[in-house]
Design a protein around this motif. Structure first.
Motif, PDB file in Angstrom:
ATOM      1  N   GLY A   1      -2.530  -9.512  -0.183  1.00  0.00           N
ATOM      2  CA  GLY A   1      -1.619  -8.439  -0.541  1.00  0.00           C
ATOM      3  C   GLY A   1      -2.346  -7.200  -1.012  1.00  0.00           C
ATOM      4  O   GLY A   1      -1.964  -6.074  -0.669  1.00  0.00           O
TER       5      GLY A   1
ATOM      6  N   LEU B   1      -3.760  -5.500   2.071  1.00  0.00           N
ATOM      7  CA  LEU B   1      -2.722  -4.803   2.830  1.00  0.00           C
ATOM      8  C   LEU B   1      -2.291  -3.524   2.120  1.00  0.00           C
ATOM      9  O   LEU B   1      -2.042  -2.502   2.763  1.00  0.00           O
ATOM     10  CB  LEU B   1      -1.524  -5.728   3.041  1.00  0.00           C
ATOM     11  N   ALA B   2      -2.204  -3.583   0.800  1.00  0.00           N
ATOM     12  CA  ALA B   2      -1.829  -2.399   0.041  1.00  0.00           C
ATOM     13  C   ALA B   2      -2.891  -1.310   0.162  1.00  0.00           C
ATOM     14  O   ALA B   2      -2.568  -0.127   0.293  1.00  0.00           O
ATOM     15  CB  ALA B   2      -1.610  -2.760  -1.422  1.00  0.00           C
TER      16      ALA B   2
ATOM     17  N   PHE C   1       5.401  -3.810   1.811  1.00  0.00           N
ATOM     18  CA  PHE C   1       4.541  -4.756   1.118  1.00  0.00           C
ATOM     19  C   PHE C   1       5.003  -4.976  -0.319  1.00  0.00           C
ATOM     20  O   PHE C   1       4.923  -6.081  -0.843  1.00  0.00           O
ATOM     21  CB  PHE C   1       3.086  -4.293   1.139  1.00  0.00           C
TER      22      PHE C   1
ATOM     23  N   LEU D   1       3.964  -8.695  -1.547  1.00  0.00           N
ATOM     24  CA  LEU D   1       2.597  -8.889  -1.082  1.00  0.00           C
ATOM     25  C   LEU D   1       1.587  -8.046  -1.852  1.00  0.00           C
ATOM     26  O   LEU D   1       0.401  -8.208  -1.660  1.00  0.00           O
ATOM     27  CB  LEU D   1       2.500  -8.560   0.415  1.00  0.00           C
ATOM     28  N   SER D   2       2.049  -7.149  -2.680  1.00  0.00           N
ATOM     29  CA  SER D   2       1.080  -6.336  -3.418  1.00  0.00           C
ATOM     30  C   SER D   2       1.277  -6.493  -4.909  1.00  0.00           C
ATOM     31  O   SER D   2       2.239  -6.994  -5.378  1.00  0.00           O
ATOM     32  CB  SER D   2       1.208  -4.877  -3.034  1.00  0.00           C
TER      33      SER D   2
END
Length: 76
Positions: A6, A9-10, A70, A75-76
């Motif tokens: 996460g 992705l962030a 996200f 996810l973050s």
């Protein structure tokens, strides 16, 4: 494992957002300053500036959407 993915992705979403902002502002600078001049053989500076501005806006919007997705998915 999900937390590390996460964060990655962030960071990617934030990088896309930053690159889009830089592209947008450099495109505006090209439009203003390169009127009628050739830019390294690529074409007139204004036309390249319009391209950078439009692509920069698209990347900025994509970066914001990715950050929101996200965050909402946890996810973050």
């Amino acid at each position: 494992m999900a937390k590390k993915q996460g964060i990655g992705l962030a960071l990617v979403a934030f990088a896309v957002y930053i690159v889009g902002g830089v592209g947008c502002f450099s495109g505006v600078a090209l439009i203003v300053m390169m009127k009628g001049r050739d830019l390294w053989g690529w074409g007139e500076g204004r036309s390249i500036g319009y391209l950078f501005t439009c692509v920069g806006l698209c990347l900025s919007i994509l970066g914001v959407l990715l950050m929101r997705i996200f965050r909402n998915r946890g996810l973050s």
